[in-house]
Design a protein around this motif. Structure first.
Motif, PDB file in Angstrom:
ATOM      1  N   GLY A  47     -69.016  -0.938  25.574  1.00 22.44           N
ATOM      2  CA  GLY A  47     -69.699  -2.212  25.827  1.00 22.44           C
ATOM      3  C   GLY A  47     -69.249  -3.342  24.939  1.00 22.44           C
ATOM      4  O   GLY A  47     -69.992  -4.310  24.746  1.00 22.44           O
ATOM      5  N   ALA A  48     -68.033  -3.251  24.401  1.00 20.12           N
ATOM      6  CA  ALA A  48     -67.574  -4.250  23.425  1.00 20.12           C
ATOM      7  C   ALA A  48     -67.649  -5.673  23.957  1.00 20.12           C
ATOM      8  O   ALA A  48     -67.828  -6.625  23.190  1.00 20.12           O
ATOM      9  CB  ALA A  48     -66.144  -3.929  22.992  1.00 20.12           C
ATOM     10  N   GLY A  87     -77.310  -2.658  34.963  1.00 17.48           N
ATOM     11  CA  GLY A  87     -76.386  -1.786  35.677  1.00 17.48           C
ATOM     12  C   GLY A  87     -75.179  -1.421  34.842  1.00 17.48           C
ATOM     13  O   GLY A  87     -75.310  -0.965  33.700  1.00 17.48           O
ATOM     14  N   SER A  88     -73.980  -1.646  35.389  1.00 20.47           N
ATOM     15  CA  SER A  88     -72.748  -1.280  34.681  1.00 20.47           C
ATOM     16  C   SER A  88     -72.098  -2.466  33.976  1.00 20.47           C
ATOM     17  O   SER A  88     -70.939  -2.381  33.561  1.00 20.47           O
ATOM     18  CB  SER A  88     -71.757  -0.647  35.654  1.00 20.47           C
ATOM     19  OG  SER A  88     -71.423  -1.554  36.694  1.00 20.47           O
ATOM     20  N   ALA A  89     -72.833  -3.571  33.851  1.00 23.26           N
ATOM     21  CA  ALA A  89     -72.327  -4.678  33.031  1.00 23.26           C
ATOM     22  C   ALA A  89     -72.167  -4.182  31.598  1.00 23.26           C
ATOM     23  O   ALA A  89     -72.956  -3.345  31.130  1.00 23.26           O
ATOM     24  CB  ALA A  89     -73.295  -5.850  33.074  1.00 23.26           C
ATOM     25  N   PRO A  90     -71.156  -4.640  30.849  1.00 24.68           N
ATOM     26  CA  PRO A  90     -70.982  -4.160  29.477  1.00 24.68           C
ATOM     27  C   PRO A  90     -72.268  -4.304  28.674  1.00 24.68           C
ATOM     28  O   PRO A  90     -72.928  -5.357  28.710  1.00 24.68           O
ATOM     29  CB  PRO A  90     -69.876  -5.067  28.930  1.00 24.68           C
ATOM     30  CG  PRO A  90     -69.097  -5.474  30.138  1.00 24.68           C
ATOM     31  CD  PRO A  90     -70.115  -5.607  31.233  1.00 24.68           C
ATOM     32  N   LYS A  91     -72.638  -3.224  27.962  1.00 22.71           N
ATOM     33  CA  LYS A  91     -73.855  -3.271  27.158  1.00 22.71           C
ATOM     34  C   LYS A  91     -73.679  -2.472  25.881  1.00 22.71           C
ATOM     35  O   LYS A  91     -72.879  -1.520  25.814  1.00 22.71           O
ATOM     36  CB  LYS A  91     -75.058  -2.743  27.938  1.00 22.71           C
ATOM     37  CG  LYS A  91     -75.044  -1.259  28.224  1.00 22.71           C
ATOM     38  CD  LYS A  91     -76.284  -0.816  28.987  1.00 22.71           C
ATOM     39  CE  LYS A  91     -76.319  -1.424  30.370  1.00 22.71           C
ATOM     40  NZ  LYS A  91     -77.484  -0.959  31.160  1.00 22.71           N
ATOM     41  N   ALA A 102     -80.787  11.602  30.355  1.00 28.02           N
ATOM     42  CA  ALA A 102     -80.606  10.155  30.415  1.00 28.02           C
ATOM     43  C   ALA A 102     -79.205   9.862  30.917  1.00 28.02           C
ATOM     44  O   ALA A 102     -78.215  10.277  30.298  1.00 28.02           O
ATOM     45  CB  ALA A 102     -80.813   9.526  29.034  1.00 28.02           C
ATOM     46  N   ALA A 103     -79.115   9.137  32.043  1.00 25.54           N
ATOM     47  CA  ALA A 103     -77.828   8.817  32.659  1.00 25.54           C
ATOM     48  C   ALA A 103     -77.228   7.585  31.992  1.00 25.54           C
ATOM     49  O   ALA A 103     -77.852   6.524  31.930  1.00 25.54           O
ATOM     50  CB  ALA A 103     -78.008   8.576  34.146  1.00 25.54           C
ATOM     51  N   VAL A 104     -76.005   7.724  31.505  1.00 29.18           N
ATOM     52  CA  VAL A 104     -75.302   6.641  30.809  1.00 29.18           C
ATOM     53  C   VAL A 104     -74.402   5.916  31.801  1.00 29.18           C
ATOM     54  O   VAL A 104     -73.535   6.538  32.419  1.00 29.18           O
ATOM     55  CB  VAL A 104     -74.478   7.192  29.639  1.00 29.18           C
ATOM     56  CG1 VAL A 104     -73.742   6.062  28.918  1.00 29.18           C
ATOM     57  CG2 VAL A 104     -75.370   7.969  28.667  1.00 29.18           C
ATOM     58  N   PRO A 105     -74.564   4.600  31.969  1.00 30.99           N
ATOM     59  CA  PRO A 105     -73.713   3.873  32.924  1.00 30.99           C
ATOM     60  C   PRO A 105     -72.341   3.552  32.338  1.00 30.99           C
ATOM     61  O   PRO A 105     -72.093   3.719  31.125  1.00 30.99           O
ATOM     62  CB  PRO A 105     -74.506   2.597  33.188  1.00 30.99           C
ATOM     63  CG  PRO A 105     -75.292   2.382  31.942  1.00 30.99           C
ATOM     64  CD  PRO A 105     -75.608   3.745  31.398  1.00 30.99           C
ATOM     65  N   ALA A 106     -71.462   3.070  33.191  1.00 38.48           N
ATOM     66  CA  ALA A 106     -70.131   2.647  32.751  1.00 38.48           C
ATOM     67  C   ALA A 106     -70.237   1.482  31.780  1.00 38.48           C
ATOM     68  O   ALA A 106     -71.240   0.763  31.722  1.00 38.48           O
ATOM     69  CB  ALA A 106     -69.305   2.239  33.969  1.00 38.48           C
ATOM     70  N   LEU A 124     -77.719  13.613  27.086  1.00 42.86           N
ATOM     71  CA  LEU A 124     -77.020  12.464  27.637  1.00 42.86           C
ATOM     72  C   LEU A 124     -76.136  12.924  28.789  1.00 42.86           C
ATOM     73  O   LEU A 124     -75.330  13.840  28.640  1.00 42.86           O
ATOM     74  CB  LEU A 124     -76.158  11.773  26.580  1.00 42.86           C
ATOM     75  CG  LEU A 124     -76.849  11.059  25.425  1.00 42.86           C
ATOM     76  CD1 LEU A 124     -75.842  10.203  24.667  1.00 42.86           C
ATOM     77  CD2 LEU A 124     -78.014  10.205  25.890  1.00 42.86           C
ATOM     78  N   GLN A 125     -76.250  12.239  29.918  1.00 45.26           N
ATOM     79  CA  GLN A 125     -75.490  12.568  31.116  1.00 45.26           C
ATOM     80  C   GLN A 125     -74.465  11.454  31.358  1.00 45.26           C
ATOM     81  O   GLN A 125     -74.791  10.395  31.893  1.00 45.26           O
ATOM     82  CB  GLN A 125     -76.423  12.698  32.319  1.00 45.26           C
ATOM     83  CG  GLN A 125     -77.521  13.728  32.135  1.00 45.26           C
ATOM     84  CD  GLN A 125     -76.996  15.142  32.150  1.00 45.26           C
ATOM     85  OE1 GLN A 125     -76.355  15.576  33.113  1.00 45.26           O
ATOM     86  NE2 GLN A 125     -77.263  15.886  31.080  1.00 45.26           N
ATOM     87  N   ILE A 126     -73.235  11.694  30.942  1.00 43.46           N
ATOM     88  CA  ILE A 126     -72.150  10.737  31.170  1.00 43.46           C
ATOM     89  C   ILE A 126     -71.443  11.224  32.423  1.00 43.46           C
ATOM     90  O   ILE A 126     -70.498  12.002  32.379  1.00 43.46           O
ATOM     91  CB  ILE A 126     -71.223  10.667  29.944  1.00 43.46           C
ATOM     92  CG1 ILE A 126     -72.039  10.362  28.683  1.00 43.46           C
ATOM     93  CG2 ILE A 126     -70.141   9.607  30.146  1.00 43.46           C
ATOM     94  CD1 ILE A 126     -71.258  10.479  27.390  1.00 43.46           C
ATOM     95  N   LYS A 127     -71.931  10.764  33.557  1.00 45.38           N
ATOM     96  CA  LYS A 127     -71.586  11.387  34.833  1.00 45.38           C
ATOM     97  C   LYS A 127     -70.991  10.369  35.802  1.00 45.38           C
ATOM     98  O   LYS A 127     -71.623   9.367  36.141  1.00 45.38           O
ATOM     99  CB  LYS A 127     -72.835  12.019  35.445  1.00 45.38           C
ATOM    100  CG  LYS A 127     -72.582  12.846  36.686  1.00 45.38           C
ATOM    101  CD  LYS A 127     -73.838  13.603  37.098  1.00 45.38           C
ATOM    102  CE  LYS A 127     -73.587  14.469  38.328  1.00 45.38           C
ATOM    103  NZ  LYS A 127     -74.785  15.241  38.723  1.00 45.38           N
ATOM    104  N   ALA A 128     -69.727  10.637  36.219  1.00 45.28           N
ATOM    105  CA  ALA A 128     -69.046   9.842  37.249  1.00 45.28           C
ATOM    106  C   ALA A 128     -68.985   8.364  36.888  1.00 45.28           C
ATOM    107  O   ALA A 128     -69.194   7.495  37.740  1.00 45.28           O
ATOM    108  CB  ALA A 128     -69.709  10.047  38.606  1.00 45.28           C
TER     109      ALA A 128
END
Length: 437
Positions: A58-59, A83-87, A155-159, A177-181
């Motif tokens: 999220g830089a 959502g998948s906006a950088p965070k 907990a699902a981690v977004p892009a 942590l679920q870093i999924k797809a």
């Protein structure tokens, strides 16, 4: 006071990793203190995670997408917002993700005593598992109870996300942590105390005596790309296996893995982490099956460097299919040790410039475990301060499981490679949560 090298800097260390920086100007030191660690990105050529587009997490987050969280509900909200906006999510202190109690997850009608009575091997036997049990059976009610816990602790981690601990005591108890797809995730400076599965499943067919099998890894990288796990600590904490009860004569295993990388995941760098006090630690590729091979073959490219693997039983890691580069790690074996590297289906492991500390009476041949005939490269490794050819000593000590040399590829995505003899001093002082500066 001892002089140590850590992250390319010369330091004087007494207990911690950064007691004094030598040869750095006051201006540079002040600048280093002012760095925003949440916006740091994985450096060029730093392992498989740097391949292609690299790993930035999220830089690029704007101010509206920078969060500081102190509880589990707030953390899960921050993951979803934007959502998948950088965070960037800053975790402050230790967050309890266990839930109120195991009883709070129980489905109506579930009773563990009834479960034990129903599936006692003296009654049920060992010739069939419980997968076909109906929903209103004790096993069906166990499944429903486990589903309740699953929804709470995962907990699902977004892009395009960076999750970073603030200070030395940030982390999670009981989280998964679920870093999924997704693509482009950074997880740093966090302590993960392993989730405790409240409802393990009894499998009468798992070995001749049956086994209890649990869910929930501290972190799962599932079909995701460009992930950087850095300066994290993974541990069983207050609930080591030695505290767990036995039923049917088998340990009531409530832990799964610490970090699993599966289902076609790719381009992962795990650096400067501590993996400690655990049994089945890291799994790369979760099956030998043809359907899994179709997904995993050509993927699962992972780099491990400058990690401490301490008091583990096995899987540091166990590998299927992947091109895995493991260098400059320190492995410390204690009672109960089984093996470090598991050589599995079509794996291509390169293990170089590592240090192993083994207790008296434990042969270095146990460091490697052959599951399948997959050649590996294992050069310039030291055991108890002396150079050892891991493949040769394995083949001499375990002549029924001969390993072949030559992984068939040469890693190029490495930054500084430290001498293997120095690794224990460097890694033991500098790896893990609380040592990120």
């Amino acid at each position: 006071m001892r002089i140590q090298k850590c992250h390319g800097r010369v330091i004087a260390s007494v207990v911690g990793c950064t007691a004094l920086v030598l040869g750095v100007t006051g201006t540079a030191s002040a600048h280093a203190q002012a760095r925003d660690l949440g916006r740091q990105t994985l450096g060029a050529n730093d392992g498989w995670g740097s391949y292609g587009t690299g790993t930035t997490g999220g830089a690029a987050a704007d101010a509206a997408h920078v969060y500081t969280v102190t509880d589990w509900a707030g953390f899960k909200r921050a993951l979803v917002e934007g959502g998948s906006a950088p965070k960037i999510i800053r975790v402050k202190a230790t967050i309890d993700a266990d839930g109120p109690s195991c009883a709070s997850f129980e489905a109506p009608g579930y009773d563990f005593a009834t479960y034990l009575k129903t599936y006692d091997p003296a009654v049920w036997g060992h010739d069939k598992n419980l997968d076909g049990e109906p929903d209103d059976s004790p096993e069906g009610l166990r499944r429903a109870s486990q589903a309740n816990q699953d929804a709470y602790i995962k907990a699902a981690v977004p892009a395009n996300t960076t999750i970073i601990g603030v200070g030395k005591d940030a982390g999670f108890k009981g989280a998964s942590l679920q870093i999924k797809a997704v693509d482009n995730v950074v997880v740093r400076n966090l302590t993960f105390e392993s989730p405790l599965d409240c409802f393990p499943q009894w499998d009468p067919t798992d070995t001749a005596d049956g086994n209890w099998n649990s869910e929930y890894d501290s972190a799962v990288i599932y079909g995701s790309t460009h992930v950087w796990m850095d300066h994290d600590t993974f541990t069983d904490g207050d609930h080591p296996d030695s505290t767990l009860p036995y039923y049917y004569g088998r340990i009531y295993e409530q832990h799964d893995g610490e970090l699993d990388i599966v289902k076609g995941a790719d381009y992962v760098t795990a650096s400067w982490n501590v993996f400690e006090d655990h049994d089945k630690t890291i799994l790369i590729g979760n099956s030998d099956s043809a359907s899994t091979a179709a997904v995993d073959r050509g993927h699962l490219k992972v780099t491990f460097h400058h990690n401490l693997f301490s008091n583990l039983v096995e899987r540091a890691p166990r590998i299927r299919f992947g091109q895995v580069d493991s260098y400059n790690n320190h492995f410390v074996a204690e009672d109960g040790y089984s093996y470090s590297y598991g050589i599995g289906m079509e794996s291509q492991l390169v293990a170089e410039h590592n240090a192993f500390t083994l207790p008296d009476g434990l042969g270095a041949g146990k460091i490697l475990k052959k599951w399948k005939d997959s050649p590996l490269t294992a050069d310039d490794n030291y055991v108890n301060g002396e150079p050892v050819d891991l493949i040769a000593v394995h083949n001499a000590e375990v002549p029924t499981e001969i390993l072949r040399s030559g992984a068939g590829w040469t890693p190029t995505l490495r930054t500084k490679v430290d001498p293997a003899k120095a690794i224990s001093g460097i890694v033991d002082h500098c790896a893990g949560a609380g040592n990120l500066h």
